[in-house]
Enzyme design. Sequence first.
Site, PDB file in Angstrom:
ATOM      1  N   GLU A  68     -29.504 -60.726 -25.482  1.00 18.42           N
ATOM      2  CA  GLU A  68     -29.647 -61.659 -24.354  1.00 18.42           C
ATOM      3  C   GLU A  68     -30.813 -62.641 -24.541  1.00 18.42           C
ATOM      4  O   GLU A  68     -31.301 -63.204 -23.552  1.00 18.42           O
ATOM      5  CB  GLU A  68     -29.837 -60.879 -23.052  1.00 18.42           C
ATOM      6  CG  GLU A  68     -28.608 -60.096 -22.644  1.00 18.42           C
ATOM      7  CD  GLU A  68     -28.721 -59.623 -21.205  1.00 18.42           C
ATOM      8  OE1 GLU A  68     -28.032 -60.193 -20.343  1.00 18.42           O
ATOM      9  OE2 GLU A  68     -29.508 -58.692 -20.956  1.00 18.42           O
ATOM     10  N   HIS A 121     -37.069 -60.918 -18.305  1.00 19.58           N
ATOM     11  CA  HIS A 121     -35.726 -60.527 -17.872  1.00 19.58           C
ATOM     12  C   HIS A 121     -35.735 -59.019 -17.679  1.00 19.58           C
ATOM     13  O   HIS A 121     -35.983 -58.274 -18.621  1.00 19.58           O
ATOM     14  CB  HIS A 121     -34.670 -60.914 -18.909  1.00 19.58           C
ATOM     15  CG  HIS A 121     -33.345 -60.233 -18.639  1.00 19.58           C
ATOM     16  ND1 HIS A 121     -32.722 -60.305 -17.405  1.00 19.58           N
ATOM     17  CD2 HIS A 121     -32.562 -59.422 -19.397  1.00 19.58           C
ATOM     18  CE1 HIS A 121     -31.605 -59.585 -17.430  1.00 19.58           C
ATOM     19  NE2 HIS A 121     -31.494 -59.032 -18.620  1.00 19.58           N
ATOM     20  N   HIS A 139     -26.851 -56.829 -12.279  1.00 20.11           N
ATOM     21  CA  HIS A 139     -27.499 -56.783 -13.585  1.00 20.11           C
ATOM     22  C   HIS A 139     -29.026 -56.702 -13.462  1.00 20.11           C
ATOM     23  O   HIS A 139     -29.630 -55.750 -13.949  1.00 20.11           O
ATOM     24  CB  HIS A 139     -27.059 -58.042 -14.356  1.00 20.11           C
ATOM     25  CG  HIS A 139     -27.576 -58.151 -15.751  1.00 20.11           C
ATOM     26  ND1 HIS A 139     -27.041 -59.019 -16.683  1.00 20.11           N
ATOM     27  CD2 HIS A 139     -28.598 -57.544 -16.396  1.00 20.11           C
ATOM     28  CE1 HIS A 139     -27.691 -58.920 -17.827  1.00 20.11           C
ATOM     29  NE2 HIS A 139     -28.651 -58.035 -17.688  1.00 20.11           N
TER      30      HIS A 139
HETATM   31 ZN   LIG Z   1     -30.038 -57.710 -19.192  1.00 16.88          ZN
END
Ligand SMILES: [Zn+2]
Length: 253
Positions: free
Chosen positions: A97, A116, A186
């Site tokens: 990612e 993140h 997520h």
């Molecule tokens: Zn992630």
Amino acid sequence: MAVSLAAALIFAAMAVAQPPADARNRALIDDLVTANHILATEGILDGYGHVSVRNPANPSHYFLSRSLAPGLVTAADIIEYDLDSNPIGDTRAGYRERFIHGEIYKARPDVMAIVHDHSPAVIPFSVSSVPLRAVAHMAAFIGEGVPVFEIRDVDGMTDMLVSNPKRGRALAKVLGDHPAALMRGHGAVVVGATVKEAVGRAYYLDLNARLQEQAILLGGKVTYFEPEEAKKTAPQDGFVRAWDVWKRKAEAK
Ligand SMILES: [Zn+2]
């Protein structure tokens, strides 16, 4: 002998003129490693998620660990990437990612660091019709608005991962000029003008989510921050004081 002395002098002169990239970025890399350890120690990142910093000497590059649990990251694990998230002279496996970072740095010249995370406290607000809103002064930046990224709008049914530039661009667009965005089912992405600010915001985003849930569970009317209060309440020190104590705690582990 004379030749080797001359060579040594030339080498020394070159070293003065152009210190290696590792040395020039040592303080930045050290802070990035510390950011990994703080976020792991404070439970914002577990075995997954990541934190990056833009290279101030070359704003079209950023630094991010190789694919590794944040709590285990050392300076030797940091890879330099361009904004298309291609590694610079490194063949080690990167995070799938990493496009989150490259595409946000492209869209937001003011952003110098990105977290993140899959913080458990924020995920309910990414799937509920109840929006995350500022309830605590250290998280007042939430009052500037935290949009929710819906990956189905970009690519339909997916594995939920922002694992290509297209999904990264779409996330950056939803983030807009906000300090953070939730990612449905997520986690979240949090940005800052410094790595300390991004880490502080990630920490207080998580704390605010827990406090907001508690306030809702009390059952009465919840009074949220007004946008004007949010603006006036932003911490003045970029979370530097908190960083120092989080760092000591993470290093003591
Ligand atoms: Zn992630």
